[in-house]
Scaffold this active site. Structure first.
Site, PDB file in Angstrom:
ATOM      1  N   LYS A 287     -31.816   1.131 -41.168  1.00 52.32           N
ATOM      2  CA  LYS A 287     -33.288   1.182 -41.178  1.00 52.32           C
ATOM      3  C   LYS A 287     -33.826   0.298 -40.060  1.00 52.32           C
ATOM      4  CE  LYS A 287     -37.106   0.583 -44.518  1.00 52.32           C
ATOM      5  NZ  LYS A 287     -37.422   0.195 -45.912  1.00 52.32           N
TER       6      LYS A 287
ATOM      7  N   SER B 186     -40.203   3.806 -48.373  1.00 46.26           N
ATOM      8  CA  SER B 186     -40.362   3.680 -46.932  1.00 46.26           C
ATOM      9  C   SER B 186     -39.082   3.944 -46.145  1.00 46.26           C
ATOM     10  CB  SER B 186     -40.866   2.278 -46.592  1.00 46.26           C
ATOM     11  OG  SER B 186     -39.857   1.306 -46.828  1.00 46.26           O
TER      12      SER B 186
ATOM     13  N   SER C 110     -38.609   1.305 -52.040  1.00 42.27           N
ATOM     14  CA  SER C 110     -38.383   1.928 -50.730  1.00 42.27           C
ATOM     15  C   SER C 110     -36.982   2.489 -50.492  1.00 42.27           C
ATOM     16  CB  SER C 110     -38.725   0.948 -49.611  1.00 42.27           C
ATOM     17  OG  SER C 110     -40.116   0.844 -49.476  1.00 42.27           O
TER      18      SER C 110
END
Lengths: 101, 467
Positions: B67, B142, B166
Site C-alpha cells: 500500500k 482504503s 481499511s
C-alpha cells in the site's frame, strides 16, 4: 441539527491552516452539520464516572537509552533535507516568519 | 480470478524448479500490464528492479504489493495524495524490511484513499481502483489497490493498513482474506500516520493460511515504534491445525438490525451456521454500546487526523503552493491546493472537536464511549473465544454511489469496533450475491481477544476449508 456556522468553519479552517473560498466554506458547513448531528448521538449515553480510554493494549511508558540509535551521516542529511521544496545548503528554507516594522 | 497461486503454491513451484523466482516475477508483471490499465490498482510498478533471485526465507521469491502509505526505501510514497506526489521514502518501513529479509519481491505500490481516509477508494488523488468482479463498482477502501491486486492475481499477497476497516472492507468487497492484527502487533514504523491510536498494518491474501504466513514474518516488537507490543509471537501457521471443536463464538444481536442489506444478512447467517457444524458453540449476545461505536470513531479519528496531518506544511517535504507571500499564507495555500476534499473535511472536523470549548463535549466523551465499548467486548470474551458477524453492510457499491460523506462513514459500522477496542479481526469470503449478472463477494468477520490472532485464524481456516 447541530448549529455550526460558516463563521465557525472559517475560524476552524484557519486554525487547521486550510484556505477556503466562500463557496467551499458554504458547502463544507452544509456537510459538517449532518456529520456533527450524527456523532452527537453519543450524548444519549450516561458517561458519568466513566474513565476515558486512550490506549488499548495496556502498555505503559516505554523508554529507551538516551543514546544515538542512528549514526549521524551526510547521506542521511541529504535524504531528509533533499526532500524540502526550498533549501539553502543543508538548511531548509522558509518564507519570512517576522514582519518588517 | 483468484487463482490458486497462493504463497504456498508459488514457494512450491520455485522449490521444484517449475519456474524461477524471476520467471514468476515477470509473469506477475505481465498480469499487471494486461489488467491494471482498467483496474488502477497500482500507482507505481517496479518493472526495472533487479531480477528476483532464489533466496532463503519464508517468502523467498514471492511477489507482493505494498500500500502506498507504507515506505519502501528509495521509492515514491504518495499516500494517495497530491501533497506527497513528489515524495521519496528515505527508509524502509519495519514491515517492509521484514518482508525483504524473508525474501519477498515487491512488485510495486498500490492505490489508496488519500491518507487512507475512505471506504470506497474514490478519495485517491489518482482515481479510484475498480472492483475486479465488476468494473462498474469500486474495490472498497482504503486499501483498494492492495486488495484489487490480490483479487485480480496481480500479486500473491499485499500489505494494507487498517484504521477503521481499511483492510477488511475492501477484502470483503473483493472476495479475498484481509487481517487487521491487534493494535501493536505489527510495527507502524514507516507507515504514514493517519490516526496513530488506531492504525495497524496487516496482510491481504488469497487464503487464511497465507495470512498466517505473512503475519509470522511482520509481527513483533520494534524499538522504532514504542506502541509495538513485546507480547510473544506464536507460530501462527502451526496454530492453524489445532482443532476448533469446543471453541465458543458470539453473535451480537445488534449486528443484524437496521442498516444491513438482506443479502449480506443471509450470507453471514449461513457462515455462522457452518461454524456450528464445525463443532463450535454459537450463541447470541448483546453489545449495547455497538450502536454508538461509529459516532465515537468519527470524533476520535478526525481529531487524531487533524493533529497528524499538521506536518504537511510545504516546508519539510512534499508539494508547496506557489501562492502565499508569508510563511502562514504559504501554509494555507499549500494545504488548500494539495489536500483533497475528504482529507480537508476530516482535518477541519478534528480541529473543531479538539478546539477550546468542544474538547469535553466531543473528544473526551468519545474516549469514554471507547471505554464502554471495550468493557462490552471484555464481558463477551469472558465466555466466548471469538465474536462473529458481517464486515460490510452491503456488496461493492457502484462508482459514485457513496459520495455523500455521512453515508460512506455509515458503511464502516461493523469494522470500526475492532479498531476502537484494539482487537484483531479478519474478513474471510463467505459467498457471493448475484447483481446485474455479476457475482459480488461478501465477507464474514471474525474478531478475537487482544493478541489472539491465532484463534481467529484457526476459526477462519477451518471455515475456509469447509466451504
Amino acid at each position: 441539527m447541530s448549529r455550526i456556522t460558516e463563521k465557525e468553519v472559517e475560524y476552524v479552517a484557519h486554525l487547521a491552516r486550510i484556505k477556503l473560498t466562500a463557496k467551499e466554506r458554504e458547502k463544507l458547513t452544509g456537510e459538517l452539520e449532518p456529520i456533527l448531528d450524527y456523532v452527537n448521538k453519543i450524548g444519549e449515553l450516561d458517561l458519568a464516572g466513566v474513565e476515558p480510554t486512550a490506549q488499548v493494549t495496556g502498555m505503559e511508558n516505554v523508554f529507551r537509552d538516551d543514546t544515538n540509535s542512528i549514526e549521524p551521516s551526510l547521506e542521511n542529511t541529504e535524504k531528509l533535507v533533499g526532500q524540502a521544496p526550498r533549501r539553502k545548503e543543508n538548511f531548509v528554507k522558509v518564507k519570512s516568519i517576522l514582519e518588517a516594522k | 480470478m483468484n487463482s490458486d497461486l497462493t504463497i504456498k503454491k508459488v514457494l512450491h513451484m520455485i522449490e521444484n524448479g517449475e519456474a524461477s523466482a524471476e520467471e514468476i516475477r515477470q509473469g506477475f508483471l505481465r498480469e499487471i500490464e494486461l489488467h491494471d490499465k482498467k483496474l488502477n490498482a497500482y500507482l507505481e510498478v517496479y518493472k526495472g528492479d533487479e531480477k528476483a533471485e532464489k533466496s532463503g526465507g519464508a517468502l523467498a521469491g514471492i511477489p507482493c504489493a505494498v500500500k502506498d502509505s507504507i515506505l519502501v526505501e528509495g521509492k515514491h510514497c504518495t499516500a494517495g495524495s497530491k501533497i506527497l506526489s513528489n515524495y521519496t521514502a528515505a527508509y524502509d518501513a519495519t514491515a517492509v524490511s521484514k518482508l525483504k529479509a524473508a525474501g519477498a519481491v515487491i512488485l510495486g505500490k498500490t492505490n489508496l484513499d488519500e491518507f487512507a481516509m475512505g471506504t470506497t477508494g474514490e478519495n485517491s488523488a489518482f482515481g479510484p481502483t475498480l472492483n475486479p468482479y465488476d468494473d462498474k463498482r469500486i474495490a472498497g477502501g482504503s486499501s483498494c489497490g492492495s486488495v484489487a491486486a490480490v483479487a485480480a492475481d496481480m500479486a500473491v499477497f499485499a500489505l494494507g493498513s487498517d484504521t477503521g476497516g481499511s483492510i477488511r472492507m475492501p477484502a470483503s468487497l473483493c472476495g479475498v482474506v484481509g487481517l487487521k492484527p491487534t493494535y501493536g502487533r505489527v510495527s507502524r514504523h514507516g507507515l504514514i500516520a493517519m490516526a496513530s491510536g488506531f492504525d495497524q498494518i496487516g496482510p491481504i491474501t488469497k487464503t487464511v493460511e497465507d495470512a498466517a504466513i505473512v503475519l509470522n514474518v511482520i509481527s513483533g516488537r520494534d524499538p522504532m515504534d514504542s506502541t509495538s507490543s513485546p507480547a510473544e509471537v506464536p507460530d501462527f501457521v502451526k496454530e492453524l491445525d489445532k482443532p476448533v471443536k469446543g471453541l465458543r463464538a458470539a453473535v451480537p444481536k445488534e449486528y443484524f438490525g437496521e442498516g444491513i442489506s438482506p443479502d449480506i444478512k443471509i450470507s453471514v447467517e449461513k457462515a455462522i451456521s457452518v461454524l456450528g457444524k464445525l463443532g463450535i458453540y454459537v450463541d447470541y449476545v448483546n453489545i449495547p454500546t455497538a450502536e454508538y461505536a461509529l459516532a465515537a470513531y468519527y470524533i476520535l479519528v478526525p481529531s487524531e487526523v487533524s493533529s497528524n496531518l499538521a506536518r504537511y506544511d510545504g516546508i519539510k517535504y512534499g508539494k508547496v503552493s506557489s501562492d502565499g507571500d508569508s510563511y502562514i499564507d504559504s501554509y494555507l495555500h499549500t494545504r488548500a491546493e494539495f489536500l483533497g476534499p475528504e482529507v480537508r473535511r476530516r482535518v477541519i472536523i478534528g480541529t473543531y472537536t479538539l478546539s477550546a470549548g468542544y474538547y469535553d463535549a466531543y473528544y473526551l466523551k468519545a474516549q469514554k464511549v471507547r471505554t464502554l465499548l471495550r468493557k462490552d467486548f471484555e464481558k463477551v470474551y469472558k465466555n466466548f473465544d471469538v465474536i462473529v458477524g458481517p464486515v460490510a453492510p452491503m456488496v461493492a457499491p457502484k462508482i459514485g454511489e457513496l459520495t455523500d460523506p455521512l453515508s460512506a462513514y455509515m458503511a464502516d459500522m461493523f469494522t470500526v469496533q475492532a479498531n476502537l477496542v484494539g482487537i484483531p479481526a479478519i474478513s474471510v469470503p463467505c459467498g457471493t450475491v448475484l447483481i446485474d449478472g455479476k457475482e459480488l463477494p461478501v465477507g464474514f468477520q471474525i474478531m478475537g481477544r487482544h493478541f489472539d490472532e491465532a484463534t481467529i485464524l484457526r476459526v477462519a481456516h477451518a471455515y475456509e476449508l469447509s466451504r
